[in-house]
Enzyme design. Structure first.
Site, PDB file in Angstrom:
ATOM      1  N   HIS A 121       0.823  -1.228   0.000  1.00 40.64           N
ATOM      2  CA  HIS A 121       0.000   0.000   0.000  1.00 40.64           C
ATOM      3  C   HIS A 121       0.851   1.270   0.000  1.00 40.64           C
ATOM      4  O   HIS A 121       0.309   2.367  -0.028  1.00 40.64           O
ATOM      5  CB  HIS A 121      -0.949   0.026   1.197  1.00 40.64           C
ATOM      6  CG  HIS A 121      -1.940  -1.098   1.187  1.00 40.64           C
ATOM      7  ND1 HIS A 121      -2.779  -1.337   0.121  1.00 40.64           N
ATOM      8  CD2 HIS A 121      -2.218  -2.060   2.102  1.00 40.64           C
ATOM      9  CE1 HIS A 121      -3.523  -2.396   0.380  1.00 40.64           C
ATOM     10  NE2 HIS A 121      -3.202  -2.856   1.571  1.00 40.64           N
ATOM     11  N   ASP A 158      -2.439 -11.123  -1.930  1.00 37.38           N
ATOM     12  CA  ASP A 158      -3.045 -10.563  -0.714  1.00 37.38           C
ATOM     13  C   ASP A 158      -4.499 -10.203  -1.026  1.00 37.38           C
ATOM     14  O   ASP A 158      -4.841  -9.892  -2.165  1.00 37.38           O
ATOM     15  CB  ASP A 158      -2.255  -9.299  -0.347  1.00 37.38           C
ATOM     16  CG  ASP A 158      -2.540  -8.773   1.045  1.00 37.38           C
ATOM     17  OD1 ASP A 158      -1.729  -9.043   1.951  1.00 37.38           O
ATOM     18  OD2 ASP A 158      -3.574  -8.076   1.232  1.00 37.38           O
ATOM     19  N   HIS A 160      -6.072  -7.597  -0.247  1.00 36.67           N
ATOM     20  CA  HIS A 160      -6.201  -6.171  -0.586  1.00 36.67           C
ATOM     21  C   HIS A 160      -5.447  -5.872  -1.881  1.00 36.67           C
ATOM     22  O   HIS A 160      -4.400  -6.459  -2.149  1.00 36.67           O
ATOM     23  CB  HIS A 160      -5.626  -5.307   0.544  1.00 36.67           C
ATOM     24  CG  HIS A 160      -6.297  -5.534   1.861  1.00 36.67           C
ATOM     25  ND1 HIS A 160      -5.780  -6.389   2.812  1.00 36.67           N
ATOM     26  CD2 HIS A 160      -7.450  -5.038   2.365  1.00 36.67           C
ATOM     27  CE1 HIS A 160      -6.596  -6.402   3.861  1.00 36.67           C
ATOM     28  NE2 HIS A 160      -7.609  -5.597   3.614  1.00 36.67           N
ATOM     29  N   ASP A 247      -4.656 -12.980   4.174  1.00 38.70           N
ATOM     30  CA  ASP A 247      -5.906 -12.365   4.634  1.00 38.70           C
ATOM     31  C   ASP A 247      -7.075 -12.726   3.710  1.00 38.70           C
ATOM     32  O   ASP A 247      -8.193 -12.241   3.887  1.00 38.70           O
ATOM     33  CB  ASP A 247      -5.770 -10.836   4.818  1.00 38.70           C
ATOM     34  CG  ASP A 247      -4.908 -10.172   3.777  1.00 38.70           C
ATOM     35  OD1 ASP A 247      -4.599 -10.830   2.760  1.00 38.70           O
ATOM     36  OD2 ASP A 247      -4.549  -8.992   3.962  1.00 38.70           O
TER      37      ASP A 247
HETATM   38 ZN   LIG Z   1      -3.910  -7.335   2.964  1.00 42.57          ZN
END
Ligand SMILES: [Zn+2]
Length: 343
Positions: A121, A158, A160, A247
């Protein structure tokens, strides 16, 4: 034999008592690997902090200074990312772990892993989502300079979307950034739509598969098989960087995909085989995972897949209600990429 970069100070990457990021996950993972008797196949290496010069290959001077200043006083980097005192050193150490792991791929190791890594991120000039420095970009730029590499494949699994990595590389055709994630309409950070394929010279080198909440292992593995091996062979990377966030597990408190423990074994094994038939350099960055116990089991299964073990942890399968929906998304993505890749 797989190498892992690990330092006791990794466990100080702790963003506070009420924060979903639990600091001692790297230690717990290594302890679990010991308990399950796979450390005989793993060699640990102790990393040093990434230097400012390393960080500046991927980030702006302003941004690095901002993290450094916040780290002296404590404060908030963004609304979800507290910057505790001393975080600059810990985040630099984690990044140093990815650098050391990347270096070892040129010193006889075919697979290296870093359990505090995959901070996707962080963009060139911004961050949030519990990330400070984008170690994926830092190691890419390090190897570009030191090893003169020209083709980097990022497989970001991941849950995200890696908005930071996309920010840094969307116009760069030397970095193929391939991401499967929960649809941004339903999850942080909101980016990574299917029709975004990069820009300018990088068009076709950003590949996003946003998945609906509830997507299970069958659809996920099927999507992997339909896209990732073909792209990898055609792109012919000189290194594969696997952001192996867990996740996506059904028990994760932050997201809504439904993968089971055994899926991580299969994904890791597939990537290990893909690497061994292409560049033979696989860098595994552990990424997110916010149910601590499930995450440790999932990382163990990833190691078992990478080591091609017969035994790994299994749990009860979960019925996958999204197979048709995901099939449609995969065929949409293939159509969109037809101009660039033969799928
Ligand atoms: Zn994540």
């Amino acid at each position: 034999m797989i190498g892992i970069t690990y330092h006791e100070d990794y466990n100080k990457y702790d963003l506070g008592i009420d924060h979903p990021l639990v600091g001692d996950k790297p230690r717990k993972s290594i302890e679990f690997f010991k308990e399950k008797n796979i450390m005989k196949d793993i060699k640990l290496f102790s990393p040093e902090k990434a230097t400012e010069k390393d960080l500046l290959r991927a980030h702006s001077k302003n941004y690095v200074n901002r993290v450094k200043d916040l780290s002296k006083t404590g404060g908030m980097l963004s609304s979800d990312t507290p910057a505790p005192i001393g975080i600059y050193n810990i985040a630099s150490l984690a990044t140093g772990g990815s650098i050391l792991a990347g270096e070892k791929l040129f010193e006889g190791f075919n697979i290296m892993a870093n359990p505090l890594a995959g901070f996707h991120h962080a963009g060139r000039d911004f961050s949030s989502g519990f990330c400070f420095f984008n170690d994926i970009a830092v190691i890419i730029e390090y190897l570009r300079e030191k090893q003169k590499l020209k083709r980097f494949l990022v497989v970001d699994l991941d849950v995200h979307h890696g908005n930071g990595t996309q920010d840094i590389y969307s116009s760069d055709p030397t970095v193929l950034n391939l991401s499967f994630h929960q649809d941004g309409k339903t999850l942080y950070p909101g980016t990574g739509s299917l029709d975004y394929i990069g820009r300018d010279k990088g068009e076709g080198f950003t590949i996003n598969l946003p998945l609906p909440p509830g997507t299970g292992s069958a659809s996920y593995l099927n999507a992997f098989n339909e896209i990732i091996p073909q792209i990898t062979r055609q792109f012919d990377p000189e290194i594969i960087i696997y952001q192996s966030g867990v996740d996506t597990h059904h028990s994760d408190p932050l997201a809504d995909l439904n993968l089971t423990n055994q899926t991580y074994y299969h994904l890791a094994k597939k990537l290990m085989k893909l690497s061994s038939t292409t560049c033979n350099k696989l860098l595994v960055l552990f990424g997110g995972g916010y149910n601590s116990n499930a995450s440790v089991t999932s990382y163990y299964n990833i190691m078992c897949g990478l080591l091609d073990k017969k035994e790994y942890k299994k749990e009860k399968d979960i019925p996958d209600k999204k197979t048709d929906e995901v099939k449609i998304l995969v065929s949409k993505l293939k159509k969109l990429l037809a101009k660039y890749w033969d799928l």
